[in-house]
Design a protein around this motif. Structure first.
Motif, mmCIF file in Angstrom:
data_model
loop_
_atom_site.group_PDB
_atom_site.id
_atom_site.type_symbol
_atom_site.label_atom_id
_atom_site.label_comp_id
_atom_site.label_asym_id
_atom_site.label_seq_id
_atom_site.Cartn_x
_atom_site.Cartn_y
_atom_site.Cartn_z
ATOM 1 N N LEU A 286 39.757 19.648 -61.754
ATOM 2 C CA LEU A 286 39.685 18.491 -62.643
ATOM 3 C C LEU A 286 38.275 17.909 -62.660
ATOM 4 C CD1 LEU A 286 41.284 16.658 -64.527
ATOM 5 C CD2 LEU A 286 41.841 15.229 -62.550
ATOM 6 N N ASP A 287 37.655 17.798 -61.496
ATOM 7 C CA ASP A 287 36.284 17.284 -61.437
ATOM 8 C C ASP A 287 35.300 18.209 -62.150
ATOM 9 O OD1 ASP A 287 36.983 15.015 -60.089
ATOM 10 O OD2 ASP A 287 36.135 15.615 -58.156
ATOM 11 N N ALA A 288 35.492 19.511 -61.978
ATOM 12 C CA ALA A 288 34.540 20.480 -62.520
ATOM 13 C C ALA A 288 34.552 20.534 -64.037
ATOM 14 C CB ALA A 288 34.825 21.865 -61.955
ATOM 15 N N LEU A 289 35.646 20.112 -64.655
ATOM 16 C CA LEU A 289 35.700 20.135 -66.115
ATOM 17 C C LEU A 289 34.544 19.370 -66.739
ATOM 18 C CD1 LEU A 289 39.493 19.710 -66.948
ATOM 19 C CD2 LEU A 289 38.041 21.664 -67.492
ATOM 20 N N GLY A 290 34.161 18.274 -66.116
ATOM 21 C CA GLY A 290 33.079 17.454 -66.663
ATOM 22 C C GLY A 290 31.773 17.564 -65.909
#
Length: 212
Positions: free
Chosen positions: A195-199
């Motif tokens: 989830l963090d890596a998406l942005g």
């Protein structure tokens, strides 16, 4: 964002759905058996098989990003789920103009360096690869599809041995190089990273290893 999740009924996918919902994102969970998500929190469930390109294309249309946590567990059987499924996902993304994709693989796909602990080298080279050679061969094809793509905004996430433990909220990552001592990671923490890596712009078009 509107995020389509493949492999949504697995441990990582289910944790991701929970975290994404808590963060205010909308999700589309792609699943062969929607009943398997009866106790999860997907915004929308799309029934389908990842080996059906038309079903995949319908699920991807309108998404902002795609997360693929496809898997067959520790089955030793030959499979095309990783390669054919990912091929269908990537083609659907190109056709519908969706650019961002995160794909889960395993740290065992990367050759263990000679300087690594002897036990780790032996476990990977003499146990895991011979035992899981057929699914690993398909996973290698999946990785090549992603790494050779020149159009999409991808991140390949190689996770250490997945566990069902509670999220710790602390883990190590390495982009573009091996992560030493990569023994395990809870699915809950892997989902948190996804989830963090998406942005995260530093994760884009990168191979990232994750472990405790």
């Amino acid at each position: 964002m509107n995020i389509v999740v493949f492999g949504a009924t697995g441990g990582t996918g289910r944790h991701f759905l929970e975290l994404a919902a808590a963060a205010g994102h909308s999700t589309v969970a792609f699943a062969r058996d929607p009943l398997a998500l009866a106790d999860a929190r997907p915004g929308t469930i799309r029934q389908g098989d990842v080996l059906d390109p038309d079903a995949v294309a319908r699920a991807v249309e309108g998404a902002d990003a795609v997360v693929s946590a496809l898997g067959i567990g520790y089955s030793r059987a030959a499979t095309t789920v990783y390669s054919a499924g990912t091929d269908h996902i990537l083609k659907a993304m190109r056709a519908t103009g969706v650019a961002r994709v995160l794909c889960v693989s395993t740290t065992s796909m990367n050759p263990v360096p000679w300087r690594a602990a002897p036990f780790q080298r032996a476990l990977t080279s003499w146990v895991l690869h011979p035992m899981l050679r057929r699914p690993y061969a398909d996973m290698a094809r999946m990785e090549r599809l992603l790494l050779e793509d020149t159009e999409l905004d991808w991140t390949l996430v190689r996770a250490a041995r997945l566990t069902g433990g509670r999220a710790r909220g602390r883990y190590r990552t390495a982009a573009g190089h091996r992560l030493p001592g990569a023994w395990s990671i809870a699915r809950a923490d892997l989902a948190h990273y996804l989830l963090d890596a998406l942005g995260d712009p530093t994760a884009r078009r990168s191979v990232v290893e994750i472990a405790y």
